[in-house]
Write a protein that holds these residues in place. Structure first.
Motif, short mmCIF file in Angstrom:
data_model
loop_
_atom_site.label_atom_id
_atom_site.label_comp_id
_atom_site.label_asym_id
_atom_site.label_seq_id
_atom_site.Cartn_x
_atom_site.Cartn_y
_atom_site.Cartn_z
N ALA A 15 -0.04 -4.48 -5.73
CA ALA A 15 0.23 -5.16 -6.99
C ALA A 15 0.57 -4.16 -8.09
O ALA A 15 1.47 -4.39 -8.92
CB ALA A 15 -0.97 -6.02 -7.39
N PHE A 16 -0.13 -3.04 -8.09
CA PHE A 16 0.19 -1.97 -9.04
C PHE A 16 1.60 -1.44 -8.80
O PHE A 16 2.39 -1.29 -9.74
CB PHE A 16 -0.84 -0.84 -8.90
N ARG A 17 1.94 -1.17 -7.54
CA ARG A 17 3.28 -0.65 -7.23
C ARG A 17 4.37 -1.63 -7.65
O ARG A 17 5.40 -1.23 -8.20
CB ARG A 17 3.41 -0.35 -5.74
N THR A 26 0.95 8.38 -7.58
CA THR A 26 -0.13 7.44 -7.25
C THR A 26 -0.25 7.22 -5.75
O THR A 26 -1.36 7.04 -5.24
CB THR A 26 0.06 6.10 -7.99
N ASP A 27 0.87 7.25 -5.03
CA ASP A 27 0.79 7.17 -3.56
C ASP A 27 -0.02 8.34 -3.01
O ASP A 27 -0.89 8.17 -2.14
CB ASP A 27 2.19 7.19 -2.94
N GLY A 28 0.29 9.55 -3.49
CA GLY A 28 -0.44 10.72 -3.02
C GLY A 28 -1.90 10.69 -3.40
O GLY A 28 -2.77 11.08 -2.60
N TYR A 29 -2.18 10.24 -4.60
CA TYR A 29 -3.56 10.12 -5.08
C TYR A 29 -4.34 9.14 -4.21
O TYR A 29 -5.45 9.45 -3.73
CB TYR A 29 -3.50 9.66 -6.53
N MET A 30 -3.76 7.96 -4.01
CA MET A 30 -4.43 6.95 -3.19
C MET A 30 -4.60 7.43 -1.74
O MET A 30 -5.66 7.26 -1.13
CB MET A 30 -3.63 5.65 -3.22
N ARG A 31 -3.58 8.05 -1.22
CA ARG A 31 -3.63 8.54 0.17
C ARG A 31 -4.73 9.58 0.34
O ARG A 31 -5.48 9.55 1.33
CB ARG A 31 -2.27 9.11 0.55
N SER A 32 -4.82 10.52 -0.60
CA SER A 32 -5.82 11.58 -0.48
C SER A 32 -7.24 11.04 -0.62
O SER A 32 -8.18 11.61 -0.05
CB SER A 32 -5.57 12.66 -1.53
#
Length: 247
Positions: A220-222, A199-205
């Protein structure tokens, strides 16, 4: 065009052939996008035809796509993206032409692609984003209740997390009112570190590093994910009404 498999419903004499996106021409892929994808997803859920063609006909690393063809026309498709950093595969899109929904084509397509994706990538988990029936009523883009029921029948389970889809590209909005689901055995969990890497990579991209570090909704999700250090449990799809909603 080389068929990789086929399927026929009990009531339909026309066979459906499964064909990899790399084996169809650009015109066929564009018909799939215009006739199947656009009527199945809201504009903010689509990356656009050019990006889809680049990803699945080139294809980009980790991208695997299969179309269901009937009488030479694309009637459904499943598009997947494997993230080698996290080891997680995303079923980015599953779509069936509007007049053919509910006939089993989507389930048959999943039964065809999921074993192939597992064999090719050995993913930690296969995830998908679906509309939460609490947020979306049945309409031209499909029936969220029927869709979630189909996923439940075919082996998918819920991650009990507040989830939203990032803004896929500049000019598009985030898509709230979503559920995150996983194709997994009943007793499986999704490893926390792998899920957060994905999810970090998804959000970052999609939205950049600033969103990963400072966006309150994503943080909040994390935080919710980190509350399950032994792994995110998976619920039956019948418990969708219990999943916390994202803000």
């Amino acid at each position: 065009m080389t068929a990789e498999g086929s399927w026929r419903s009990a009531t339909d004499a026309d066979e459906v052939a499964f064909v990899d996106c790399v084996d169809v021409d650009a015109a066929t892929l564009e018909r799939f996008y215009r006739d199947v994808m656009e009527p199945s997803f809201r504009p903010d859920e689509l990356t656009g035809f050019d990006l889809m063609r680049t990803a699945y006909q080139t294809p980009l690393p980790g991208a695997q796509g299969t179309l269901a063809m009937r009488s030479g026309e694309p009637v459904a498709g499943a598009l997947g993206e494997f993230d080698s950093v996290s080891g997680i595969m995303l079923l980015a899109y599953l779509a069936v032409r509007a007049d053919l929904r509910g006939q089993g084509i989507g389930s048959a397509l999943l039964a065809h692609v999921l074993p192939r994706w597992r064999a090719a990538n050995d993913p930690v988990a296969i995830l998908a984003e679906v509309e939460d029936p609490r947020s979306y009523a049945p309409g031209p883009y499909g029936d969220p209740v029927a869709r979630l029921r189909m996923y439940g029948r075919t082996g998918w389970r819920l991650l009990p997390l507040p989830y939203f889809q990032p803004a896929l590209r500049p000019g598009l909005a985030r898509v709230h009112g979503m559920l995150l689901i996983c194709f997994a055995a009943e007793d499986a969990v999704v490893p926390v570190d792998d899920l957060l890497a994905f999810t970090d990579g998804y959000m970052r991209s999609c939205e950049g590093e600033e969103a990963v570090l400072n966006d309150p909704d994503y943080l909040a999700f994390r935080d919710r994910v980190k509350q399950t250090p032994a792994g995110v449990p998976l619920w039956p799809t019948s418990r969708a009404h219990e999943v916390p909603a994202a803000t």
